[in-house]
Scaffold this active site. Structure first.
Site, PDB file in Angstrom:
ATOM      1  N   LYS A 255      14.469 -16.488 -16.724  1.00 55.67           N
ATOM      2  CA  LYS A 255      14.281 -18.052 -17.320  1.00 55.67           C
ATOM      3  C   LYS A 255      15.849 -17.918 -18.349  1.00 55.67           C
ATOM      4  O   LYS A 255      16.488 -18.512 -18.302  1.00 55.67           O
ATOM      5  CB  LYS A 255      13.322 -18.413 -17.997  1.00 55.67           C
ATOM      6  CG  LYS A 255      11.968 -18.344 -17.068  1.00 55.67           C
ATOM      7  CD  LYS A 255      10.766 -18.949 -17.818  1.00 55.67           C
ATOM      8  CE  LYS A 255      10.213 -18.123 -18.736  1.00 55.67           C
ATOM      9  NZ  LYS A 255       9.633 -16.783 -18.299  1.00 55.67           N
ATOM     10  N   THR A 256      15.719 -16.877 -19.117  1.00 54.85           N
ATOM     11  CA  THR A 256      16.697 -16.875 -20.102  1.00 54.85           C
ATOM     12  C   THR A 256      17.926 -16.512 -19.597  1.00 54.85           C
ATOM     13  O   THR A 256      19.221 -16.790 -20.170  1.00 54.85           O
ATOM     14  CB  THR A 256      16.325 -15.832 -21.351  1.00 54.85           C
ATOM     15  OG1 THR A 256      15.059 -16.065 -21.918  1.00 54.85           O
ATOM     16  CG2 THR A 256      17.323 -15.773 -22.480  1.00 54.85           C
ATOM     17  N   HIS A 472     -14.788   8.970  -4.399  1.00 52.38           N
ATOM     18  CA  HIS A 472     -14.817   7.707  -4.760  1.00 52.38           C
ATOM     19  C   HIS A 472     -13.289   7.114  -3.937  1.00 52.38           C
ATOM     20  O   HIS A 472     -13.222   6.007  -3.459  1.00 52.38           O
ATOM     21  CB  HIS A 472     -14.516   7.714  -6.094  1.00 52.38           C
ATOM     22  CG  HIS A 472     -14.463   6.342  -6.767  1.00 52.38           C
ATOM     23  ND1 HIS A 472     -15.506   5.741  -7.416  1.00 52.38           N
ATOM     24  CD2 HIS A 472     -13.556   5.403  -6.771  1.00 52.38           C
ATOM     25  CE1 HIS A 472     -15.083   4.415  -7.872  1.00 52.38           C
ATOM     26  NE2 HIS A 472     -14.112   4.421  -7.473  1.00 52.38           N
ATOM     27  N   GLU A 473     -12.159   7.788  -4.153  1.00 49.74           N
ATOM     28  CA  GLU A 473     -11.009   7.263  -3.647  1.00 49.74           C
ATOM     29  C   GLU A 473     -10.940   7.297  -2.183  1.00 49.74           C
ATOM     30  O   GLU A 473     -10.298   6.257  -1.402  1.00 49.74           O
ATOM     31  CB  GLU A 473      -9.833   8.049  -4.199  1.00 49.74           C
ATOM     32  CG  GLU A 473      -9.503   8.059  -5.802  1.00 49.74           C
ATOM     33  CD  GLU A 473      -9.335   6.619  -6.555  1.00 49.74           C
ATOM     34  OE1 GLU A 473      -8.745   5.937  -5.538  1.00 49.74           O
ATOM     35  OE2 GLU A 473      -9.911   6.556  -7.399  1.00 49.74           O
ATOM     36  N   ASP A 547     -13.316  -1.165 -10.853  1.00 47.41           N
ATOM     37  CA  ASP A 547     -13.672  -1.995  -9.628  1.00 47.41           C
ATOM     38  C   ASP A 547     -14.846  -3.209  -9.740  1.00 47.41           C
ATOM     39  O   ASP A 547     -14.578  -4.188  -9.071  1.00 47.41           O
ATOM     40  CB  ASP A 547     -14.135  -1.256  -8.642  1.00 47.41           C
ATOM     41  CG  ASP A 547     -13.334   0.117  -8.296  1.00 47.41           C
ATOM     42  OD1 ASP A 547     -12.059  -0.153  -8.430  1.00 47.41           O
ATOM     43  OD2 ASP A 547     -13.875   1.207  -8.041  1.00 47.41           O
TER      44      ASP A 547
END
EC number: 3.4.24.-
Length: 680
Positions: A255-256, A472-473, A547
């Site tokens: 924007k700037t 877990h992953e 999560d």
């Protein structure tokens, strides 16, 4: 002879500049020199006029030597505190060694010595007793004298006032420094505008060529510039110049930069300032600066005024936390509204403003006639990211393997500022690794560094924790690979990065809208980590906090915002305008709130059971992936393809944003799609 005389006259008139080099300018006169000279003169007068006083001695020496030998001509006690001794003329040479102290040598007239006497009555009695054994001719009488230091007393009264006035002037000098309406020392210039003016003398070099992407936004502001350059093209058809344009978008989208390009392209004066520059601790300063800004703009019209971060003064009125107190910010906003479109028209003055919080702006500020155009500057899509990368890759020395299309696909959801940061970080990483050129891996490392944070390879993690993180992953990776609408995996790692103990990178499609099935698949994939822990270890851990937070937000958004619940119905309780009047109350009843809570629980439980089922059906692949992750610590999508096979719905090319729907972002309820930090 005449020439010699003229030369002599010139030499007499020429000031003596010392050993200045040829062409060097003499030092400019500084008013502070006067203060310094005055202080030096004052100290010199004090030193030479009053500094040659008596030499200090003690009562024992006076009693045993001076009184006994009859060397004292006069003894004067001043203010009952200090005794001053004047010697006889015949005795002066006797004490010449003690009196000869350089500049402080006492005059021969006296007094010559002084000492502290203690209590006056005690000293008088002791002095009298000392002289009992002396001859009558040598005995002295004490002269008592009172002296008043008028200069010191006057200075003690005046100095505090001088100090207060000096601090007062210094404070207002600092407050008014750099203001537009006067010198740096003008204390009345606090209410002057602090806008930076860019005109013919100080031009901005940024142009529209330096702004990549943002084609629609550039078209809007280019028309404003064209109107200023060639107004007859529009006025002959009856059109009027727009009074203002508001640039709205997330941080870092340009924007700037777009405003700088307008300043560089338009051959008219450009006033630039921030919204916070209007706000001061003094009452009425903000409104005064607004008046002064528009006064200067009218004098230089046609011109452009740019106010960055206008939400600092443009916040909706009536929502001040001070509860009814006089708000300086609201007074500033009222003055701004009047100047933009009040009773007095401002012809030829265009206002550009930028904000990333348009939802909190006052409605009167957004109406037509003030900001006629709202230009949305959104996050760049695939093609725009490609153009932005081309701009920021120009100064870098790139390896031949670096492809702009690949980098654009690897950075979904990145703003222009993020892309600039990626290029700079990649160059720093390449220099750190002693590379001659910036290669493809440097860019991938830079993306990982920006998204996930710094790697912490030395973080102490036990074997049991590392195994749990790996399963877990692997659970996330397995489910995301097997579900159709889940984001395809790029890589997964169990190396700690930032606050996360493990992380998975996904490459989402460039979607304009999201269906219910896509959200449910992503929710199921997010719950895959906790489901994997439950199946592999028989218990759960705190590693799924991120999560659970994400799926909870998604579930409540699907029910209360997107209307994706059959029991709640097609209702949306989200106010995208930010102008809601609900205050501290919810826009629905307690019964509806209980229904939303129940539906969210059912939705999350269903996806959790679904995640358990998918992992049970592919338990061998999940365990094989987890063990491979334990071995290598980082695995990629190719490893999943080796274990589970190619996805039947695999797409080789990621599509860009389509033309069938508007590219409007969903309400801010989801986290960035680039990374899902699974274990914290």
């Amino acid at each position: 002879m005449a020439d010699n005389k003229s030369n002599n006259n010139k030499s007499k008139k020429r000031p003596n500049l010392g050993n200045l080099k040829p062409g060097a300018k003499p030092p400019k006169f500084n008013p502070y020199w006067i203060y310094g000279i005055a202080i030096v003169v004052f100290l010199a007068v004090q030193y030479f006029s009053f500094g040659s006083g008596p030499v200090q001695t003690n009562w024992q020496e006076v009693k045993q030597t001076m009184l006994k030998d009859g060397d004292i001509a006069k003894l004067v006690v001043v203010n009952e505190r200090e005794a001053r001794i004047t010697l006889k003329e015949t005795s002066y040479q006797k004490y010449a060694d003690k009196l000869n102290t350089g500049f402080n040598t006492p005059s021969k007239i006296g007094p010559h010595f002084y000492f502290e006497i203690g209590p006056a009555d005690v000293f008088a009695n002791e002095f009298k007793d000392t002289q009992k054994d002396l001859p009558e001719a040598q005995r002295l009488s004490i002269e008592w004298k009172t002296e008043t230091n008028y200069f010191g007393e006057i200075l003690g009264w005046i100095f505090p006032f001088i100090l207060i006035i000096a601090l007062y002037l210094w404070f207002f000098r600092r407050m008014s420094k750099g203001t537009g309406g006067g010198g740096a020392g003008n204390i009345f210039s606090v209410g002057k505008s602090q806008a930076k003016v860019f005109d013919k003398d100080s031009r901005v070099n940024t142009t529209f060529k330096d702004v990549a992407g943002l084609s629609e936004a550039k078209q809007e502001v280019e028309e404003i510039v064209e109107f200023l350059k060639n107004p007859s093209k529009y006025t002959k058809l009856g059109g009027k110049i727009p009074k203002g344009a508001l640039l709205v978008g997330p941080p870092g989208t340009g924007k700037t930069l777009l405003a700088k390009a307008v300043a560089g392209e338009a051959n008219v004066p450009f006033f630039s300032m921030s919204g916070s520059d209007f706000v001061e601790m003094f009452v009425g300063v903000g409104a005064s600066r607004v008046r002064d800004l528009f006064k200067q703009a009218k004098e230089k019209s046609p011109c452009i005024i740019f106010i960055d971060e206008i939400d600092a003064i443009g916040r909706a009125r009536g929502k001040n936390p001070n509860m009814g107190s006089n708000d300086e910010r609201e007074n500033t906003l009222n003055q701004l509204l009047t100047e933009m479109d009040g009773f007095d028209t401002n012809s030829g003055v265009i206002i550009l403003a930028a904000t990333n919080r348009a939802d909190i702006l006052d409605r009167a500020l957004l109406r037509a006639g003030r900001f006629d155009r709202q230009i949305h500057v959104e996050l760049p899509d695939l093609n725009e990211r490609r153009d932005i990368f081309k701009v920021h890759l120009r100064p870098l020395k790139l390896a031949e393997e670096v492809e702009v299309n690949f980098l654009a696909k690897q950075t979904p959801g990145f703003s222009g500022a993020d892309i600039a940061n990626v290029c700079n970080e990649a160059a720093l990483i390449a220099a750190r690794n002693n590379h001659d050129k910036v290669n493809k891996q440097d860019f991938l490392d830079a993306v990982d560094r920006i998204i996930g944070g710094l790697e912490k390879k030395n973080k102490i993690i036990s074997k049991d924790e590392k195994k749990r993180i790996a399963y877990h992953e692997a659970g996330h990776a397995t489910i995301s690979w097997l579900l159709e609408h889940a984001h395809p995996l790029v890589k997964v790692t169990i190396v700690p990065r930032g606050k996360a103990l493990g992380a998975a990178w996904y490459l989402p499609e460039e979607r304009s809208i999201t269906t219910k099935e896509q959200l449910l698949d992503e929710m199921c994939s997010t719950l895959g980590g906790r489901a994997a822990e439950q199946l592999a270890f028989g218990n759960i851990s705190s590693g799924a906090q991120n999560d659970l937070e994400k799926v909870t937000k998604t579930a409540y958004a699907m029910i209360s915002i997107y209307g994706m619940s059959d029991k709640v119905g097609n209702f949306s309780y989200y106010d995208s305008t930010g102008q809601n009047d609900f205050g501290f109350t919810k826009p629905y009843s307690e019964k509806t709130a209980e229904l939303i809570d129940a539906e969210a629980k059912i939705m999350i439980d269903e996806q959790y059971q679904r995640a358990l089922k998918v992992l049970q059906e592919n338990v061998e692949g999940h365990h094989q992936l987890a063990e491979k992750l334990l071995e290598k610590e980082v695995i990629f999508g190719e490893d999943l393809e080796t274990i589970f096979g190619k996805r039947p719905w695999h797409k080789d090319e990621l599509p860009g944003n389509g033309n069938a729907t508007e590219n409007k972002p969903l309400p801010p309820v989801e986290e960035s799609p680039n990374i899902e930090e699974k274990t914290e």
